[in-house]
Design an enzyme around this catalytic site. Sequence first.
Site, PDB file in Angstrom:
ATOM      1  N   SER A 167       0.825  -1.210   0.000  1.00  0.00           N
ATOM      2  CA  SER A 167       0.000   0.000   0.000  1.00  0.00           C
ATOM      3  C   SER A 167       0.857   1.258   0.000  1.00  0.00           C
ATOM      4  CB  SER A 167      -0.909   0.020   1.229  1.00  0.00           C
ATOM      5  OG  SER A 167      -1.716  -1.121   1.278  1.00  0.00           O
TER       6      SER A 167
HETATM    7  N1  SAH Z   1      -1.156  -4.142   3.640  1.00  0.00           N
HETATM    8  C1  SAH Z   1      -0.641  -4.813   2.492  1.00  0.00           C
HETATM    9  C2  SAH Z   1      -1.621  -4.647   1.346  1.00  0.00           C
HETATM   10  C3  SAH Z   1      -1.562  -5.753   0.397  1.00  0.00           C
HETATM   11  S1  SAH Z   1      -2.741  -5.650  -0.898  1.00  0.00           S
HETATM   12  C4  SAH Z   1       0.699  -4.219   2.124  1.00  0.00           C
HETATM   13  O1  SAH Z   1       0.868  -3.017   2.285  1.00  0.00           O
HETATM   14  O2  SAH Z   1       1.547  -4.940   1.626  1.00  0.00           O
HETATM   15  C5  SAH Z   1      -4.124  -6.516  -0.208  1.00  0.00           C
HETATM   16  C6  SAH Z   1      -3.898  -7.931   0.222  1.00  0.00           C
HETATM   17  O3  SAH Z   1      -5.177  -8.480   0.551  1.00  0.00           O
HETATM   18  C7  SAH Z   1      -3.328  -8.860  -0.857  1.00  0.00           C
HETATM   19  O4  SAH Z   1      -2.179  -9.485  -0.379  1.00  0.00           O
HETATM   20  C8  SAH Z   1      -4.444  -9.863  -1.129  1.00  0.00           C
HETATM   21  O5  SAH Z   1      -3.991 -11.168  -1.456  1.00  0.00           O
HETATM   22  C9  SAH Z   1      -5.182  -9.839   0.194  1.00  0.00           C
HETATM   23  N2  SAH Z   1      -6.572 -10.309   0.082  1.00  0.00           N
HETATM   24  C10 SAH Z   1      -7.473 -10.050  -0.879  1.00  0.00           C
HETATM   25  N3  SAH Z   1      -8.634 -10.678  -0.630  1.00  0.00           N
HETATM   26  C11 SAH Z   1      -8.467 -11.350   0.541  1.00  0.00           C
HETATM   27  C12 SAH Z   1      -9.312 -12.185   1.329  1.00  0.00           C
HETATM   28  N4  SAH Z   1     -10.554 -12.457   0.992  1.00  0.00           N
HETATM   29  N5  SAH Z   1      -8.788 -12.713   2.458  1.00  0.00           N
HETATM   30  C13 SAH Z   1      -7.510 -12.446   2.859  1.00  0.00           C
HETATM   31  N6  SAH Z   1      -6.668 -11.661   2.153  1.00  0.00           N
HETATM   32  C14 SAH Z   1      -7.141 -11.119   1.007  1.00  0.00           C
END
Ligand code: SAH
Length: 212
Positions: free
Chosen positions: A63
């Site tokens: 993010s």
């Molecule tokens: N806070 C993280 C954001 C990653 S993007 C960072 O800064 O690195 C969002 C993440 O949510 C992704 O890794 C994706 O795989 C996860 N995600 C999406 N849908 C999901 C779900 N239903 N359950 C768990 N994780 C999920």
Amino acid sequence: MTKFSSSGGAKKLVNVLRQAGITNDKVLSVIEQTPRQFFMPESLAHKAYENTALPIGNGQTISQPLMVATMTQLLIQHNCSRVLEIGTGSGYQTAILAQLVDQVFSVERIAQLQYQAKRRLRNLDLHNVAMRHGDGWEGWRSKAPFDGIIVTAAAAQIPDALVEQLADGGVLIIPVGEQQQTLTVLRRFGDNIEQQRIGDVRFVPLVKGELL
Ligand code: SAH
């Protein structure tokens, strides 16, 4: 906490965040001391302190720092001790939270991302994090209730399970929507729910479906 030494890049990033309206000194200091370059592919490390989201593989992103700072600031103003994060991704937001609250629980649906994040946190000596490979729409029932829940992917609707897993007085911070997304803060007081809309945001979707 002065766990890691900060770099010039990190100091500049913190100034950018301050100018963008982040005021919480604890949040700014933890961002300054957390090596964001550890949470992305080496080929992108030169961009680690730019205020942008960056690809981390599997179609996902780390993010934008301003979003991490905004959501963390909204969370910790409520004195959270046990926090659930949905969407571990790179583990960067997890690492920031781990330095500000007692215990972090983090759920991720892509096993490979979860594995890498776990290794990074261990290498940074952050041990107050429990991770689960699972579906964030379900939360983490056996560890509930949580004082705070942060969702780092956009949900088409607010997942009922997450509201149910909030402690009394607990706070849920979640981007809601599909094309058009609004960062939303929800608080639970007994059976009453209060919602506040913070502003427009852009996140990858909170996927419904199989675990990868
Ligand atoms: N806070 C993280 C954001 C990653 S993007 C960072 O800064 O690195 C969002 C993440 O949510 C992704 O890794 C994706 O795989 C996860 N995600 C999406 N849908 C999901 C779900 N239903 N359950 C768990 N994780 C999920």
